[in-house]
Each structure stands twice: as structure tokens, then as C-alpha cells.
Design an enzyme around this catalytic site. Structure first.
Site, PDB file in Angstrom:
ATOM      1  N   SER A  50      56.500 -36.894  20.903  1.00 40.50           N
ATOM      2  CA  SER A  50      55.937 -35.609  20.486  1.00 40.50           C
ATOM      3  C   SER A  50      56.495 -35.186  19.128  1.00 40.50           C
ATOM      4  O   SER A  50      56.347 -35.911  18.150  1.00 40.50           O
ATOM      5  CB  SER A  50      56.210 -34.562  21.570  1.00 40.50           C
ATOM      6  OG  SER A  50      55.444 -33.399  21.365  1.00 40.50           O
ATOM      7  N   ASP A 195      50.498 -36.098  25.285  1.00 37.80           N
ATOM      8  CA  ASP A 195      51.899 -36.074  24.864  1.00 37.80           C
ATOM      9  C   ASP A 195      52.749 -37.068  25.668  1.00 37.80           C
ATOM     10  O   ASP A 195      52.710 -37.093  26.901  1.00 37.80           O
ATOM     11  CB  ASP A 195      52.422 -34.645  25.096  1.00 37.80           C
ATOM     12  CG  ASP A 195      53.768 -34.382  24.457  1.00 37.80           C
ATOM     13  OD1 ASP A 195      54.611 -35.283  24.433  1.00 37.80           O
ATOM     14  OD2 ASP A 195      53.971 -33.247  23.986  1.00 37.80           O
TER      15      ASP A 195
END
Length: 353
Positions: A50, A195
Site C-alpha cells: 500500500s 490493497d
């Protein structure tokens, strides 16, 4: 010895590991007497999830003048948070309103993030990053982890290569914050990704396994990992609140719970792993243990909270000053040893001719 730099996810809290890396790079520059040296020269492998994946991508982004050298210093890489954080996490009032009633699947407009990534990375490819790395994501259609590998992009060509901006869009597609990333490899294969924090908020173990698999002459005892976290949130959630709220409105809480538990678990497992081979000091974890001075939400990117995060990050650096000083000296020593061995091999081969 293989050195790994691993950076967690955490949204705007990416400022914290970013400032730790910047402080370490400053120390290396001062101790080495080379004001142009970069952190990328002192680690062999990088991993990020991320916000950590985006930061790693900026650190390893090639210079136009010399594709083997990085374009950005660590402090310059920090600007993606300091200059664009508020812009990326800026939801219009109507989006917030609709989100409260479950009428919107994500809070933020992905086009803003995509524009920032476009400005940073242009059409640069994953394969063009200057050092081996992995960046994590999760494939929602195949229901499996997806790891972007710089080395595989190099060895397999277009079928495993991607535009870097698409890699960063995928790794940061946190549920309820940004929409699912639909991206394509350079060969045209479609991927729908979320993610990477869903399975590897702390990607240290993923990096360790990748290095052991790729460089199969090395053992765990040859690995040395610097793992940088964004802090573990300890929010307590009320049972009654969860029962009464719309499912979409509790999604941020669920993301927080999943990513925090993932990070804590991976940290515990890797510590035990290094203890089992009697090398506990080969894993160094730096992150704040108390987030009470800031709003810890990954999207809390107001100017005032960014200032608070910077203050907290500065405190983390200060508390780990001695550790970072020692690490800088170790990294410089290792680099000199590698260069010395390379010169010896070069002279040996030259004399043999």
C-alpha cells in the site's frame, strides 16, 4: 549477507516510515562523506504494501540521466505525503454523506490518486526500477495473493510487467477508501486487485521468502531485515455500534482490524523465525507504539493531522537515534566490503588475462 528494507501500509501514516528512511539516508550521507548517495545503494531487496509500496517505488524510480541511479532522495520521496496527502484523501461532502448511508462503495475518487501517480511515474514500467523488489496486492476474482515482482518483470517480459502507476494503484486500493483497481499487464492480461494489506500489511515475511527463493544460495541466517511500520491502531469497537450501522459504514473499521492483525501476526512470526535460528538481531522493527497524539485513521490527511504525524515521526526518529546511527555505520561498512571484494575479483581476472 542480504539486506532487506520492508515498509508497511497505513495510508497517510506512511509519513512515519518515510521520515525514518530519510533520517537514515541523511546519516549515511554524513558518515560516508557522500552527499549524493541514496538509501537504495545500501539494501539488496525492497518490499512494500500500500503506502509502503508507493514509497518503495519512488525510492527505486530511475533517474532519466542514469537509469541505474535513483531519481529521488528519501526526503524528496516524502513529498508524496506532505504535498499530496490532503489532495488524495479529500472527499467531497456529498460523498461523505452518501457513504454514511451505504449509498457509495468507496469514499475517495480514485482519479485524484491516479493523477498523482501519473505525475510521479508516467509510463515507467515495474521492470525499470533500479533494485529487486516486491509490492503486494490481492486478486478478488482469483481469490489469491498477488505479488508484483520486479525481477519476474525483467525475466518474463510483458506477461509479468506492468506500468508502475498501475502497480501503485493496485497495492493502495484499500476497501471502502478506493475502488478496486482494474489493471492490465503489458501483455494485456486483466487483473482486479485490492490493497495488499489484506494479507501482508507488514510484508517482511513475503520479502524474506522471496529472497530465499530467488537467491537460493542464501539461508535465513544470511538475511538482515529493516522493517518499518506505521503504528498499530488500538481502537476498541463497540458491539452495539457494529450491529446498528450499515455494512459499508463499518468497512473502515474492518480494514483497520484486518490490517492491524495482519501486521502484528507477521511481526510475531518473523521474530520467532529469527529467534529459532539464534539470529534475533537480524530483524529490526521500528514503528511508533503510541498513536494517541494523532488521528490514526489512514485517511486523516488534514493539514493539522499531517503536522501531528510529522511530529510523531520525528519523535520515533529521536527515540531510535542510537539504533539508526549504528545501522548507518553497518550499512556503510557492508558496502565498502562489497566494493573491496569486487575490486579484488576484477584485479584477479585482469591479472589472469
Amino acid at each position: 549477507m542480504k539486506r532487506i528494507l520492508s515498509i508497511d501500509g497505513g495510508g497517510i501514516r506512511g509519513i512515519i516510515p518515510g521520515m525514518v528512511v530519510a533520517a537514515l539516508e541523511d546519516k549515511i550521507r554524513k558518515l560516508s562523506g557522500d552527499p549524493q548517495t541514496h538509501i537504495s545503494e545500501y539494501f539488496d531487496f525492497f518490499s512494500g504494501t500500500s503506502t509502503g509500496g508507493i514509497f518503495i517505488s519512488i525510492l527505486l524510480f530511475p533517474s532519466a540521466d542514469n537509469p541505474k541511479k535513483p531519481k529521488f532522495s528519501a526526503r524528496e520521496a516524502l513529498n508524496i505525503y506532505l504535498e499530496h496527502g490532503e489532495e488524495i484523501f479529500n472527499a467531497r461532502k456529498w460523498r461523505k454523506f452518501l457513504g454514511k448511508f451505504g449509498l457509495l462503495s468507496e469514499l475517495y475518487d480514485e482519479k485524484v490518486l491516479e493523477k498523482v501517480l501519473q505525475d510521479y511515474f508516467g509510463d515507467t514500467k515495474l521492470s525499470e526500477l533500479i533494485k529487486p523488489c516486491i509490492i503486494t496486492a490481492y486478486n478478488i476474482e482469483l481469490r489469491k495473493n498477488h505479488i508484483f515482482r520486479q525481477q519476474k518483470a525483467l525475466s518474463h517480459g510483458d506477461s509479468r510487467d506492468f506500468l508502475l502507476r498501475d502497480v501503485c494503484r493496485a497495492t493502495s486500493a484499500a476497501p471502502s477508501y478506493f475502488s478496486v483497481a482494474e489493471i492490465f499487464s503489458l501483455a494485456g492480461t486483466r487483473y482486479t486487485l485490492l490493497d495488499g494489506g489484506l494479507f501482508a500489511h507488514n510484508p517482511s515475511i513475503a520479502a524474506l521468502l522471496e529472497v530465499l527463493k530467488t537467491f537460493n544460495t542464501f539461508k535465513i541466517t544470511d538475511m538482515n531485515i529493516l522493517s518499518l511500520g506505521t503504528g498499530i491502531t488500538k481502537n476498541a469497537y463497540n458491539y452495539e455500534d457494529f450491529k446498528k450501522k450499515w455494512a459499508i459504514s463499518i468497512s473502515p473499521a474492518l480494514v483497520d482490524i484486518m490490517t492491524s492483525s495482519s501486521s502484528e501476526s507477521n511481526d510475531y512470526f518473523i521474530k520467532q523465525l529469527f529467534k529459532s535460528v539464534k539470529k534475533p538481531n537480524n530483524y529490526l522493527r521500528i514503528e511508533p507504539t503510541n498513536l494517541s497524539s494523532i488521528n490514526p485513521a489512514m485517511d486523516a490527511a488534514s493539514k493539522s493531522n499531517i503536522h501531528k504525524i510529522v511530529t510523531l515521526a520525528d519523535k520515533v526518529v529521536s527515540e531510535n537515534e542510537a539504533v539508526l546511527d549504528a545501522l548507518a555505520e553497518e550499512l556503510i561498512h557492508d558496502k565498502k566490503e562489497i566494493e573491496r571484494r569486487e575490486r579484488s575479483v576484477w584485479h584477479f581476472l585482469k591479472n589472469k588475462e
